[in-house]
Design a protein around this motif. Structure first.
Motif, PDB file in Angstrom:
ATOM      1  N   GLN A   1       0.550   7.258   7.437  1.00 16.50           N
ATOM      2  CA  GLN A   1      -0.542   6.365   7.854  1.00 16.50           C
ATOM      3  C   GLN A   1      -1.351   7.032   8.964  1.00 16.50           C
ATOM      4  OE1 GLN A   1      -1.147   3.048   6.546  1.00 16.50           O
ATOM      5  NE2 GLN A   1      -3.073   3.209   7.658  1.00 16.50           N
TER       6      GLN A   1
ATOM      7  N   PRO B   1      -4.803  -0.934   9.122  1.00 17.90           N
ATOM      8  CA  PRO B   1      -3.855  -0.324   8.186  1.00 17.90           C
ATOM      9  C   PRO B   1      -3.430  -1.275   7.065  1.00 17.90           C
ATOM     10  CG  PRO B   1      -2.745  -0.925  10.238  1.00 17.90           C
ATOM     11  CD  PRO B   1      -4.212  -1.180  10.438  1.00 17.90           C
TER      12      PRO B   1
ATOM     13  N   ARG C   1       0.801  -1.229   0.000  1.00 20.02           N
ATOM     14  CA  ARG C   1       0.000   0.000   0.000  1.00 20.02           C
ATOM     15  C   ARG C   1       0.828   1.271   0.000  1.00 20.02           C
ATOM     16  NH1 ARG C   1      -3.516  -3.807   2.121  1.00 20.02           N
ATOM     17  NH2 ARG C   1      -1.550  -4.686   2.745  1.00 20.02           N
TER      18      ARG C   1
HETATM   19  C1  NCD Z   1       1.833  -1.077   8.316  1.00 24.75           C
HETATM   20  C2  NCD Z   1       3.326  -0.895   8.332  1.00 24.75           C
HETATM   21  O1  NCD Z   1       4.038  -1.395   7.476  1.00 24.75           O
HETATM   22  O2  NCD Z   1       3.755  -0.208   9.234  1.00 24.75           O
HETATM   23  N1  NCD Z   1       1.243  -1.244   7.084  1.00 24.75           N
HETATM   24  C3  NCD Z   1       1.073  -0.192   6.250  1.00 24.75           C
HETATM   25  O3  NCD Z   1       1.941   0.625   6.071  1.00 24.75           O
HETATM   26  N2  NCD Z   1      -0.134  -0.075   5.656  1.00 24.75           N
HETATM   27  C4  NCD Z   1       1.348  -1.996   9.326  1.00 24.75           C
HETATM   28  C5  NCD Z   1       1.785  -3.426   9.302  1.00 24.75           C
HETATM   29  O4  NCD Z   1       2.732  -3.823   8.642  1.00 24.75           O
HETATM   30  O5  NCD Z   1       1.154  -4.186  10.036  1.00 24.75           O
END
Ligand code: NCD
Length: 339
Positions: A159, A286, A78
């Motif tokens: 995020q 997330p 993402r």
């Molecule tokens: C998160 C991350 O990588 O910090 N994911 C994200 O960025 N959407 C959370 C996760 O890895 O669980």
């Protein structure tokens, strides 16, 4: 009136009106040390960018001829794609470097890689790294805007902003950016979560109350110092909440989680548990989700789930972060902040 006095009286109110709060730095490293109004400035800008991030929208031209490099030394779907889209929606050239973390010799090679990107003309580096402080380190080593896309367990500021945006949108608080009276539960593997730390910073800055919950080894007392409540009972956190953010169990970071089945039995967001949320509440994650571990598939697919909206909002939020950083570095004019 003498010309001088006229100038002074005319200049003062105009100067005040022309100076809305703006992100003050060419880097976006985290939200924990940010002023509430600086966080609001990014969210206001994201709100302006949002129509320009929709499918079919004509790309903005603010970053024409500029280069944004993704330097992702940890897995991501993402965040990496979203930063790429954001940069392209602003007409920047994008470079994408993904290296298996194990092949990167942190200290010197990170420095050398970043220098190489800047030598190729990168004006901004978006970095994801397994070590807390990697983004800060880069600000001292290269002359470019640095955007933190997740550094170890430390922060994941974009995020945090997109989660705040999703909650503000769901409860019509994007105009006021005043989240008082909104209660948000963050549940799961807090200790290993940079998302939780950035979420808490963003949401409390906007006036929301945040309650975190996790099993004792994954929910250390230090979290209270971040300005949230802490419990080891998921039902207590969920009771009456407007929004819940479920966190992934980070098996790559957490040594002592125990069996995932035991974790799921005690902590999974099941339909029954989700029933404790208030009417109209939203469910967030997330990503990436472990269906059947921290979240029951039927909750993940329910009408309350906002995961796809979170993903979509990542693009305007990252457009705003790029614009704010480029403007603070004096690479684009203030007019670019009014897309
Ligand atoms: C998160 C991350 O990588 O910090 N994911 C994200 O960025 N959407 C959370 C996760 O890895 O669980």
């Amino acid at each position: 009136m003498p010309a001088r006095a006229r100038q002074r009286t005319a200049a003062r109110p105009a100067a005040r009106a022309a100076a809305p709060p703006r992100w003050p730095s060419p880097h976006i490293l985290g939200l924990q040390d940010a002023k509430p109004n600086d966080i609001r400035a990014l969210l206001r800008l994201a709100l302006r960018c949002e129509p320009h991030a929709r499918p079919g929208a004509k790309p903005l031209t603010a970053l024409t001829g500029r280069t944004v490099a993704n330097l992702f030394l940890e897995d991501s779907t993402r965040t990496r794609l979203s930063f790429t889209l954001a940069a392209r929606r602003l007409s920047a050239i994008t470079l994408d470097l993904t290296t298996n973390a194990s092949s990167v010799n942190k200290g010197e090679s990170l420095h050398d890689t970043a220098k190489t990107l800047v030598a190729m003309g990168a004006d901004a580096i978006v970095i994801r790294h397994a070590s807390a402080g990697a983004a800060l380190l880069l600000t001292r080593e290269v002359d470019a805007c640095i955007l933190n896309a997740g550094d170890g367990r430390h922060e994941h500021p974009t995020q945090g902003l997109l989660d705040a945006f999703a909650i503000g949108e769901a409860f019509s608080r994007l105009k006021s950016l005043d989240f008082s009276g909104i209660r948000v539960a963050i549940i799961g593997d807090l200790a290993n979560s940079r998302v939780a730390r950035s979420d808490i910073a963003a949401l409390t800055a906007l006036g929301a109350s945040v309650i975190c919950a996790g099993p004792k080894p994954l929910a250390p007392d230090e979290f209270r110092a971040l300005g949230c409540d802490l419990t080891h009972d998921p039902d207590e956190a969920l009771e009456g909440a407007h929004a819940v953010q479920m966190l992934r169990v980070q098996t790559e970071r957490a040594a002592a989680v125990g069996s995932l089945k035991e974790y799921a039995d005690a902590w999974q967001l099941t339909p029954e548990r989700a029933g404790r949320l208030r009417k109209g509440a939203i469910v967030m994650h997330p990503g990436p989700m472990n269906r059947g571990v921290e979240i029951h598939p039927s909750v993940a697919d329910s009408a309350r789930a906002r995961m796809e909206r979170q993903v979509a909002l990542g693009v305007p939020v990252r457009m705003a972060c790029l614009l704010a950083a480029f403007h603070a570095k004096k690479l684009i004019p203030a007019s670019a902040l009014k897309p």
